[in-house]
Design a protein around this motif. Structure first.
Motif: not given
Length: 92
Positions: A5-15, A41-50
């Motif tokens: 279910p968390w994969k859908a979070w990446y498609k939200t306006a909030r994300w 920005t298509s060449q960038l990733v917003c990465d989770h450190r942890k």
């Protein structure tokens, strides 16, 4: 393996907003140590450190986010995460 279910979070306006804010905060500069600035920005990733592993608190925590260039993220960061699977358990 069930649905993630968390994969859908990446498609939200909030994300999308949080992702953009992270790039601006980091001045579109890769945080892996290479220091490369990437305006596309298509060449960038917003990465989770942890890795969040589905933990909403970690997923949305802006202090847990960093800007990375796709090549850096897809090589160095993914290698680090895969290498740690044996110590933290496999996750889906």
């Amino acid at each position: 393996m069930g649905s993630l279910p968390w994969k859908a979070w990446y498609k939200t306006a909030r994300w999308q907003q949080l992702r953009t804010q992270t790039f601006i905060r980091d001045l579109f500069t890769c945080q892996c140590g290479c220091g490369v600035v990437e305006a596309d920005t298509s060449q960038l990733v917003c990465d989770h450190r942890k890795p969040h592993r589905g933990d909403a608190r970690l997923f949305w925590d802006e202090t847990n986010l960093q800007t990375m260039r796709k090549p850096c993220h897809d090589s160095k960061k993914q290698r680090e995460e895969q290498a740690s699977l044996h110590t933290r358990g496999v996750w889906y």
